[in-house]
Design a protein around this motif. Structure first.
Motif, PDB file in Angstrom:
ATOM      1  N   ALA A   1       1.502   4.639   7.882  1.00 35.08           N
ATOM      2  CA  ALA A   1       0.256   4.353   8.221  1.00 35.08           C
ATOM      3  C   ALA A   1       0.067   2.725   8.002  1.00 35.08           C
ATOM      4  CB  ALA A   1      -1.215   4.549   7.855  1.00 35.08           C
ATOM      5  N   ASP A   2       0.889   2.355   6.867  1.00 38.07           N
ATOM      6  CA  ASP A   2       1.201   1.051   6.364  1.00 38.07           C
ATOM      7  C   ASP A   2       2.177   0.486   7.235  1.00 38.07           C
ATOM      8  OD1 ASP A   2      -0.650   1.303   4.295  1.00 38.07           O
ATOM      9  OD2 ASP A   2       0.819   1.472   2.791  1.00 38.07           O
ATOM     10  N   GLN A   3       3.270   1.106   7.524  1.00 38.41           N
ATOM     11  CA  GLN A   3       4.144   0.661   8.748  1.00 38.41           C
ATOM     12  C   GLN A   3       3.500   0.135  10.066  1.00 38.41           C
ATOM     13  OE1 GLN A   3       6.874   3.918   8.386  1.00 38.41           O
ATOM     14  NE2 GLN A   3       8.530   2.772   7.186  1.00 38.41           N
ATOM     15  N   GLN A   4       2.673   1.024  10.558  1.00 44.96           N
ATOM     16  CA  GLN A   4       1.960   0.678  11.761  1.00 44.96           C
ATOM     17  C   GLN A   4       1.019  -0.541  11.684  1.00 44.96           C
ATOM     18  OE1 GLN A   4       0.259   4.785  12.336  1.00 44.96           O
ATOM     19  NE2 GLN A   4       1.686   5.142  13.813  1.00 44.96           N
ATOM     20  N   ARG A   5       0.351  -0.656  10.702  1.00 42.05           N
ATOM     21  CA  ARG A   5      -0.729  -1.593  10.233  1.00 42.05           C
ATOM     22  C   ARG A   5       0.183  -2.961   9.955  1.00 42.05           C
ATOM     23  NH1 ARG A   5      -3.591   2.328   7.674  1.00 42.05           N
ATOM     24  NH2 ARG A   5      -2.739   1.173   5.668  1.00 42.05           N
ATOM     25  N   GLY A   6       1.464  -2.533   9.436  1.00 42.60           N
ATOM     26  CA  GLY A   6       1.686  -4.010   8.911  1.00 42.60           C
ATOM     27  C   GLY A   6       1.497  -4.394   7.660  1.00 42.60           C
ATOM     28  N   THR A   7       0.588  -3.553   6.718  1.00 46.91           N
ATOM     29  CA  THR A   7       0.310  -3.841   5.632  1.00 46.91           C
ATOM     30  C   THR A   7       1.381  -4.032   4.563  1.00 46.91           C
ATOM     31  OG1 THR A   7      -1.649  -2.153   6.171  1.00 46.91           O
ATOM     32  CG2 THR A   7      -1.283  -2.936   3.703  1.00 46.91           C
ATOM     33  N   GLU A   8       1.076  -5.187   3.657  1.00 40.80           N
ATOM     34  CA  GLU A   8       2.034  -5.227   2.774  1.00 40.80           C
ATOM     35  C   GLU A   8       1.566  -4.914   1.464  1.00 40.80           C
ATOM     36  OE1 GLU A   8       0.837  -9.929   1.783  1.00 40.80           O
ATOM     37  OE2 GLU A   8       2.483  -9.692   3.531  1.00 40.80           O
ATOM     38  N   ARG A   9       2.440  -4.133   0.594  1.00 43.43           N
ATOM     39  CA  ARG A   9       2.346  -4.016  -0.990  1.00 43.43           C
ATOM     40  C   ARG A   9       1.109  -3.673  -1.249  1.00 43.43           C
ATOM     41  NH1 ARG A   9       7.430  -6.019  -2.992  1.00 43.43           N
ATOM     42  NH2 ARG A   9       6.475  -5.808  -4.920  1.00 43.43           N
ATOM     43  N   GLY A  10       0.376  -2.376  -0.832  1.00 42.68           N
ATOM     44  CA  GLY A  10      -0.929  -2.308  -1.331  1.00 42.68           C
ATOM     45  C   GLY A  10      -0.930  -1.717  -2.648  1.00 42.68           C
ATOM     46  N   LEU A  11      -2.026  -1.794  -3.536  1.00 41.77           N
ATOM     47  CA  LEU A  11      -2.285  -1.695  -4.811  1.00 41.77           C
ATOM     48  C   LEU A  11      -3.289  -0.539  -4.998  1.00 41.77           C
ATOM     49  CD1 LEU A  11      -1.474  -2.428  -7.703  1.00 41.77           C
ATOM     50  CD2 LEU A  11      -3.019  -4.396  -7.530  1.00 41.77           C
ATOM     51  N   SER A  12      -2.838   0.477  -5.729  1.00 37.93           N
ATOM     52  CA  SER A  12      -3.986   1.293  -6.073  1.00 37.93           C
ATOM     53  C   SER A  12      -3.640   1.790  -7.601  1.00 37.93           C
ATOM     54  CB  SER A  12      -3.933   2.799  -5.198  1.00 37.93           C
ATOM     55  OG  SER A  12      -2.800   3.254  -5.367  1.00 37.93           O
ATOM     56  N   ILE A  13      -4.671   1.601  -8.454  1.00 34.89           N
ATOM     57  CA  ILE A  13      -4.556   1.727 -10.123  1.00 34.89           C
ATOM     58  C   ILE A  13      -5.857   2.210 -10.463  1.00 34.89           C
ATOM     59  CG2 ILE A  13      -4.945  -0.754 -10.477  1.00 34.89           C
ATOM     60  CD1 ILE A  13      -2.971  -0.551 -12.437  1.00 34.89           C
ATOM     61  N   GLY A  14      -5.668   3.128 -11.497  1.00 37.70           N
ATOM     62  CA  GLY A  14      -6.964   3.283 -12.555  1.00 37.70           C
ATOM     63  C   GLY A  14      -6.844   2.546 -13.776  1.00 37.70           C
ATOM     64  N   SER A  15      -7.925   2.266 -14.471  1.00 38.89           N
ATOM     65  CA  SER A  15      -7.957   1.767 -16.019  1.00 38.89           C
ATOM     66  C   SER A  15      -9.266   1.998 -16.461  1.00 38.89           C
ATOM     67  CB  SER A  15      -7.947   0.263 -15.489  1.00 38.89           C
ATOM     68  OG  SER A  15      -8.126  -0.288 -16.859  1.00 38.89           O
ATOM     69  N   GLY A  16      -9.121   2.115 -17.872  1.00 35.93           N
ATOM     70  CA  GLY A  16     -10.563   2.155 -18.711  1.00 35.93           C
ATOM     71  C   GLY A  16     -10.922   0.586 -18.739  1.00 35.93           C
ATOM     72  N   TYR A  17     -12.419   0.696 -18.773  1.00 36.22           N
ATOM     73  CA  TYR A  17     -13.427  -0.640 -18.672  1.00 36.22           C
ATOM     74  C   TYR A  17     -12.772  -1.718 -19.532  1.00 36.22           C
ATOM     75  CZ  TYR A  17     -16.925  -4.029 -18.998  1.00 36.22           C
ATOM     76  OH  TYR A  17     -17.545  -5.227 -19.074  1.00 36.22           O
ATOM     77  N   SER A  18     -11.947  -1.301 -20.710  1.00 34.45           N
ATOM     78  CA  SER A  18     -11.482  -2.372 -21.707  1.00 34.45           C
ATOM     79  C   SER A  18     -10.279  -3.261 -21.234  1.00 34.45           C
ATOM     80  CB  SER A  18     -11.065  -1.657 -22.923  1.00 34.45           C
ATOM     81  OG  SER A  18     -11.954  -0.955 -23.552  1.00 34.45           O
ATOM     82  N   TRP A  19      -9.494  -2.313 -20.545  1.00 32.62           N
ATOM     83  CA  TRP A  19      -8.058  -2.932 -19.989  1.00 32.62           C
ATOM     84  C   TRP A  19      -8.537  -3.934 -18.654  1.00 32.62           C
ATOM     85  CZ3 TRP A  19      -6.749  -2.297 -24.314  1.00 32.62           C
ATOM     86  CH2 TRP A  19      -6.771  -0.872 -25.089  1.00 32.62           C
ATOM     87  N   TRP A  20      -9.443  -3.305 -17.968  1.00 32.10           N
ATOM     88  CA  TRP A  20      -9.945  -4.250 -16.712  1.00 32.10           C
ATOM     89  C   TRP A  20     -10.454  -5.479 -17.142  1.00 32.10           C
ATOM     90  CZ3 TRP A  20      -9.779  -4.873 -11.718  1.00 32.10           C
ATOM     91  CH2 TRP A  20     -10.779  -5.740 -11.025  1.00 32.10           C
ATOM     92  N   THR A  21     -11.286  -5.587 -18.277  1.00 31.22           N
ATOM     93  CA  THR A  21     -11.931  -6.528 -18.575  1.00 31.22           C
ATOM     94  C   THR A  21     -10.701  -7.800 -19.406  1.00 31.22           C
ATOM     95  OG1 THR A  21     -13.907  -5.743 -19.293  1.00 31.22           O
ATOM     96  CG2 THR A  21     -13.640  -7.845 -20.282  1.00 31.22           C
TER      97      THR A  21
ATOM     98  N   LYS B   1      -2.727  -9.941   2.409  1.00 32.19           N
ATOM     99  CA  LYS B   1      -3.165  -8.938   3.210  1.00 32.19           C
ATOM    100  C   LYS B   1      -3.005  -7.414   2.535  1.00 32.19           C
ATOM    101  CE  LYS B   1      -1.257 -11.058   7.324  1.00 32.19           C
ATOM    102  NZ  LYS B   1      -0.295 -10.952   8.571  1.00 32.19           N
ATOM    103  N   ALA B   2      -2.862  -7.662   1.335  1.00 30.15           N
ATOM    104  CA  ALA B   2      -2.559  -6.244   0.199  1.00 30.15           C
ATOM    105  C   ALA B   2      -3.875  -5.560   0.101  1.00 30.15           C
ATOM    106  CB  ALA B   2      -1.833  -6.445  -0.754  1.00 30.15           C
ATOM    107  N   PRO B   3      -4.258  -4.246   0.448  1.00 35.81           N
ATOM    108  CA  PRO B   3      -5.302  -3.825   0.183  1.00 35.81           C
ATOM    109  C   PRO B   3      -5.432  -3.214  -1.375  1.00 35.81           C
ATOM    110  CG  PRO B   3      -4.039  -2.163   1.311  1.00 35.81           C
ATOM    111  CD  PRO B   3      -3.358  -3.724   1.459  1.00 35.81           C
ATOM    112  N   VAL B   4      -6.456  -3.488  -2.334  1.00 33.23           N
ATOM    113  CA  VAL B   4      -6.483  -3.019  -3.590  1.00 33.23           C
ATOM    114  C   VAL B   4      -7.712  -2.390  -3.863  1.00 33.23           C
ATOM    115  CG1 VAL B   4      -6.930  -3.921  -5.808  1.00 33.23           C
ATOM    116  CG2 VAL B   4      -5.476  -5.387  -4.357  1.00 33.23           C
ATOM    117  N   GLN B   5      -7.065  -1.170  -4.575  1.00 30.58           N
ATOM    118  CA  GLN B   5      -8.166  -0.019  -4.782  1.00 30.58           C
ATOM    119  C   GLN B   5      -7.957   0.112  -6.427  1.00 30.58           C
ATOM    120  OE1 GLN B   5      -8.098   3.678  -2.945  1.00 30.58           O
ATOM    121  NE2 GLN B   5      -8.352   4.898  -4.861  1.00 30.58           N
TER     122      GLN B   5
END
Length: 331
Positions: free
Chosen positions: A82-102, A118-122
């Protein structure tokens, strides 16, 4: 992915046939028949059935971990196409505790999107076990957390250590415990607050033999007055009562601005190593390794050193190297 394996995963996650049937939008008799058919196909019992629901047998645990792997590979393949079809670049999906986010992850995400507009971030914020569940399900590619002691090796993860921290204790201004170093016996006289939840569906992540011998997990803790997966709720409760909140020491400046003060502990505080969890099967992928390198640089710029000797010079002088962290410390 195979229909029976998808249904099997739903039953294992729900813990009941009725709950899984509802989630899958099929009838319970149909699901029961299909699970019997799957057991006949593999030739071993997959579930232990009781009036309270179902639990996986050791054969079921093996199938569960491998079926999740198959689902991740299948979903990742579809996402890559799907990323290849949309031409999406280097999407990011990551989890974290609140401390490290802050502390640093928020700035890293903003900088990343400036570099790749253009990179989607989750980003998923939560405790270690919930994030582990999301990573194993393929919802996130990695997550930041304290090292989880007692984790089953069958899970198939790599842990990349980044920093060493200790578990601090926080109370409201004017609390009776403030003003002098306090021992654990004195602290235990006051209500305890934990910013993590024990969810029974996550118990399968732990090695039972280690739990019986030397490692405390989140499922072994029963003494607390208030527990929530919302750090904001824990802070509100602590500010309104004489409770004591246990949390990572790196948040003390942030907590002070909110009205919480760190207690001076007489006993050596409990250490924990914090780092990145990533699936072994994804090590070596260009995007994954690039993200690990970015997070490592960002973390080391703002967090205490990982080296035990250097940590002692910058951390609490009373802490002895090698103090055993709990399996799920608040982050």
């Amino acid at each position: 992915m195979d229909k029976l394996l998808t249904q099997f995963l739903a039953v294992a996650d729900a813990g009941t046939l009725s709950g899984a049937a509802t989630a899958l939008f099929i009838t319970q008799p149909t699901l029961t028949f299909n699970m019997r058919k799957l057991e006949e196909t593999v030739g071993v019992p997959l579930f232990e059935r009781s009036s309270r629901g179902v639990r996986l047998t050791r054969y079921g645990e093996t199938l569960y971990e491998n079926a999740r792997l198959m689902r991740r590979l299948y979903d990742n393949t579809l996402s890559a196409i799907a990323d290849q079809q949309r031409g999406t670049e280097r999407g990011l999906s990551i989890g974290s505790g609140y401390s490290w986010w802050t502390m640093f992850l928020k700035d890293l995400v903003v900088a990343y999107q400036r570099e790749f507009p253009k990179a989607p971030v989750q980003v998923s914020l939560g405790n270690q076990l919930r994030l582990m569940d999301q990573m194993l399900s393929g919802d996130i590619s990695m997550f930041l957390a304290h090292k989880i002691e007692g984790l089953s090796p069958a899970i198939g993860t790599d842990f990349v250590p980044l920093t060493r921290v200790y578990n601090a204790l926080f109370v409201r201004a004017g609390h009776p415990l403030l003003g002098a170093p306090r021992g654990q016996a004195e602290i235990d006289l006051y209500p305890q607050v934990l910013s993590s939840l024990a969810e029974s569906r996550h118990e399968r992540f732990f090695d039972p033999s280690r739990r019986r011998t030397r490692v405390e997990t989140v499922f072994d803790r029963t003494s607390f007055a208030f527990r929530s997966n919302s750090l904001a709720a824990c802070i509100d409760y602590t500010l309104a009562t004489d409770a004591v909140l246990a949390h990572t020491h790196v948040m003390r400046d942030d907590f002070l601005r909110r009205g919480l003060i760190e207690l001076e502990q007489r006993d050596p505080p409990r250490q924990a190593v914090t780092g990145l969890y990533v699936l072994k099967e994804r090590r070596g992928e260009e995007r994954v390794e690039d993200l690990i390198a970015r997070i490592t640089r960002a973390a080391r710029a703002v967090l205490p050193p990982l080296d035990a000797a250097a940590w002692q010079r910058s951390g609490p002088s009373a802490t002895a190297p090698g103090s055993a962290p709990s399996a799920q410390s608040p982050a």
